[in-house]
Design a protein around this motif. Structure first.
Motif, PDB file in Angstrom:
ATOM      1  N   ASP A 223     -14.322 -41.048 -10.978  1.00  0.00           N
ATOM      2  CA  ASP A 223     -14.951 -40.362 -12.115  1.00  0.00           C
ATOM      3  C   ASP A 223     -15.143 -41.362 -13.254  1.00  0.00           C
ATOM      4  O   ASP A 223     -15.864 -42.325 -13.084  1.00  0.00           O
ATOM      5  CB  ASP A 223     -14.146 -39.133 -12.517  1.00  0.00           C
ATOM      6  N   LYS A 440     -12.826 -35.728 -13.336  1.00  0.00           N
ATOM      7  CA  LYS A 440     -13.973 -34.827 -13.424  1.00  0.00           C
ATOM      8  C   LYS A 440     -13.595 -33.518 -14.113  1.00  0.00           C
ATOM      9  O   LYS A 440     -14.378 -32.954 -14.883  1.00  0.00           O
ATOM     10  CB  LYS A 440     -14.522 -34.548 -12.020  1.00  0.00           C
ATOM     11  N   GLU A 441     -12.397 -33.036 -13.832  1.00  0.00           N
ATOM     12  CA  GLU A 441     -11.915 -31.822 -14.482  1.00  0.00           C
ATOM     13  C   GLU A 441     -10.646 -32.162 -15.261  1.00  0.00           C
ATOM     14  O   GLU A 441      -9.524 -32.017 -14.752  1.00  0.00           O
ATOM     15  CB  GLU A 441     -11.634 -30.727 -13.444  1.00  0.00           C
TER      16      GLU A 441
END
Length: 702
Positions: A223, A440-441
């Motif tokens: 990411d 990403k999260e």
């Protein structure tokens, strides 16, 4: 659990703390770790004392998240108070259990037996058996009862003596720190740091980065987390430096110089809370003063470092963080592995008291290791990265308000504090490891949270004066958001709180026309505090103090750390021209039962030196690209040539329990310097650091 104290309640099994080893030593486990404070030596002394062993018969296992007891973070000067108390009880209980089994083996009464270096003697004659001969008969999987009384202080032979530090030989020969650690086939790694939560990497000229590296490297991207990995440490460092130039980020963090000021911090939205006595209805004679300090860095001697390897489904991490059990939980949660598939082990690091980048570097190394299974990864931050991305100690403003009685003594006191949090260790208050923001999260935004006063306090630490007053309270303004991470640095809010309280006490003494020491004694009933204050004053020859105002000053500061741990009184002598020079420090400490006197003196001396540096020169700055003080030139710390003569005396108090001592002198030292400068100049400097510019500005205003 009845009879158990502190860490023993959460780790009651005896074998988490103590095991007899085949090499005729006893392994003592502790969740507390060595940060340079000499704690492992002191804990070994406690264990050897209770077990009647020599210090060389003890081997310490510290910060092992798989086999050792979980004791949270090594913080708040609790290692001796908590881990030491637990080890003392466990060792006493195992000794009693071993005596019972030895007595059965010898058909003797336990009262006939004594122990010398692990060997059982019967009526003064060696019995032929020792701990290791009966170790197999002892059920150490049982839980401690805490009901066996340890030795009385008058029976000690090791506790109270200056045993040589166990950790120094390795450090003096170049192998004592995690930065020295090597494993076969190890690769080196450096990172390209995400410039703030929410920043996204739009472009990286990887070909240019590889040219700058001038050697074969791997580029790991997960990411918005990037790392450069290779055999050649110089090459991967060159790649990381070049990557900052050849990358483009969107939504990068931008800071402004004014955001680094305490006044800016105090002006932000806050959660307000009143702690202590209710506000008085009417205050006829109220005196107030305001003090500030900036953001501070830990200034660790070496940048953060970690080693990790992922092999056969098991992730093993070696870190110099301050809590291996919390680190294990946080890494497992972040990378999505079961807890039993992660092991974290402590290896000592080159300098830090507080929450610096060590935990974050551990996650960085873990991410790279997971991407390259079977390869040991040594990941170290660059100096610029350490200064730029570690958590800082929050800037603060403190206003102290005193309502006076007819005799000019404070009858009602309020310490009003504006600060961001001092407690964002991972897993505490929703805080997390830095690289988690690059996923990403990412985890949810942290909510404002600080350490409550009943656990020592964060910004409010030592905000309640030690002096006798009818009513005293803290008005706390916890700032919602600042643009940088803030967390724990040695002493937390105590440094400025004590600085402010002791400054106003000096001002009240002057207002009453009284000597500052006599004034303090007139409103101080705690006998241990009084004795500590009087000892420091006598050490410094306080009675010969002159009227001041001629560029030389003598000042005093007093506090009991967290109002629950060690007492410290400090007298500072200063010379002030355009800048402040501290020439002498005298310090008296009451730490209760002292395990290792030399170790305690070393801790106090180091705390004094660090506090001088905070008080006179240290200050973090911000700029458009983030934190602007990213090297030793822009963020100077005290030099050896500027360290004054320091004299420390320990007050005999063996009849009392051992008290945490590692952070007790910081606030009193800052306060003593502030009061000495006021004595030297005839005017007070209210803001830290007391730089040449601030002194000249104050002089012009005067």
């Amino acid at each position: 659990m009845a009879g158990l104290v502190h860490s023993l309640k959460d780790n009651p099994r005896l074998d988490r703390w103590l095991r007899f080893l085949g090499d005729r030593t006893v392994r003592i486990g502790t969740g507390k770790v060595e940060l340079g404070q000499g704690v492992l030596t002191a804990l070994a002394q406690i264990a050897a004392e209770e077990l009647d062993l020599g210090i060389g018969q003890i081997s310490m296992m510290s910060g092992n998240s798989v086999e050792g007891p979980g004791e949270g973070y090594t913080a708040s000067s609790w290692s001796i108070e908590h881990s030491g108390a637990a080890i003392r009880l466990v060792a006493a209980e195992v000794r009693a259990l071993a005596l019972m089994h030895a007595a059965l083996r010898l058909n003797a009464s336990p009262d006939e037996l004594t122990i010398v270096e692990g060997v059982f003697f019967r009526n003064g004659i060696p019995s032929g058996i020792d701990y290791w001969a009966i170790a197999g008969e002892l059920d150490l999987s049982a839980e401690a009862t805490g009901m066996v009384s340890p030795k009385p202080a008058d029976a000690y032979r090791l506790v109270g003596t200056s045993v040589s530090r166990l950790d120094l030989p390795a450090k003096l020969t170049g192998s004592g720190f995690i930065q020295d650690m090597t494993l076969p086939g190890m690769l080196h790694a450096r990172t390209l740091r995400q410039p703030g939560r929410g920043a996204a990497l739009a472009l990286l000229d990887e070909a240019a980065v590889r040219r700058k590296a001038a050697a074969d490297i791997n580029v790991i991207r997960i990411d918005n987390f990037l790392a450069f990995v290779g055999i050649d440490e110089t090459a991967v460092r060159a790649a990381a430096v070049a990557a900052a130039e050849y990358s483009v980020w969107t939504n990068a963090r931008a800071l402004h110089p004014e955001q680094a000021k305490a006044e800016w911090v105090a002006a932000q939205p806050s959660i307000d809370r009143l702690i202590g006595d209710p506000l008085a209805g009417s205050i006829p004679d109220r005196v107030s003063a305001t003090f500030s300090r900036p953001f501070l860095s830990h200034g660790s001697l070496a940048p953060s470092c970690a080693v990790a390897v992922y092999r056969d489904g098991m992730l093993t991490v070696w870190s110099h963080g301050q809590g291996m059990h919390p680190l294990r939980e946080n890494i497992a949660k972040t990378v999505g592995l079961p807890l039993e598939n992660v092991a974290c082990h402590h290896v000592q690091g080159a300098g830090c008291y507080g929450h610096n980048g060590a935990d974050d570097a551990a996650l960085d190394a873990a991410l790279v290791a997971l991407a390259l299974p079977g390869k040991p990864i040594r990941l170290m931050w660059r100096r610029e990265e350490e200064f730029g991305y570690e958590p800082l100690s929050s800037a603060m403003i403190v206003t102290v308000h005193a309502a006076l009685d007819a005799a000019g003594r404070p009858a009602d006191w309020t310490t009003e504090i504006w600060s961001a949090t001092h407690g964002q260790r991972p897993g505490v208050g929703g805080a997390y490891l830095l690289a988690a923001e690059a996923m990403k999260e990412p985890p949810p935004e942290r909510k404002p949270f600080d350490i409550p006063l009943e656990r020592g306090g964060g910004a409010v630490r030592n905000g309640i004066p030690l002096y006798d007053m009818a009513a005293k309270r803290i008005s706390y303004h916890l700032i919602h958001d600042v643009p940088v991470r803030t967390s724990s640095l040695r002493g937390l809010g105590a440094t400025l709180n004590v600085f402010a309280i002791e400054a106003l006490i000096d001002e009240l003494a002057a207002r009453a026309g009284e000597d500052p020491v006599r004034y303090r004694l007139s409103t101080l009933s705690d006998p241990r505090a009084r004795r500590t204050l009087e000892r420091a004053a006598a050490m410094a020859g306080w009675s010969s103090r002159d009227a001041g105002g001629a560029g030389k000053g003598l000042g005093i500061g007093l506090a009991r750390y967290k109002n629950a741990s060690a007492y410290a009184a400090v007298v500072a002598a200063v010379e002030v021209d355009e800048a402040v020079r501290v020439t002498d420090i005298w310090c008296a400490v009451d730490a209760g039962l002292v395990i290792n006197p030399d170790g305690v003196v070393n801790q106090v001396e180091g705390n004094i030196v660090q506090a001088i540096s905070w008080t006179l020169i240290e200050e973090v700055g911000f700029g458009p690209q983030g934190i602007s003080t990213v090297d030793w030139h822009s963020y100077p710390v005290i030099r050896f040539s500027d360290i004054p003569e320091i004299r420390v005396e320990l007050i005999g108090a063996d009849q009392h329990e051992a008290l945490g001592v590692g952070e007790c002198a910081g606030g009193p030292t800052a306060a003593a310097i502030g009061n000495a400068v006021a004595h030297a100049l005839g005017m007070r400097i209210h803001d830290m650091p007391m730089t040449r510019e601030r002194i000249m500005t104050a002089a012009l205003r005067a």
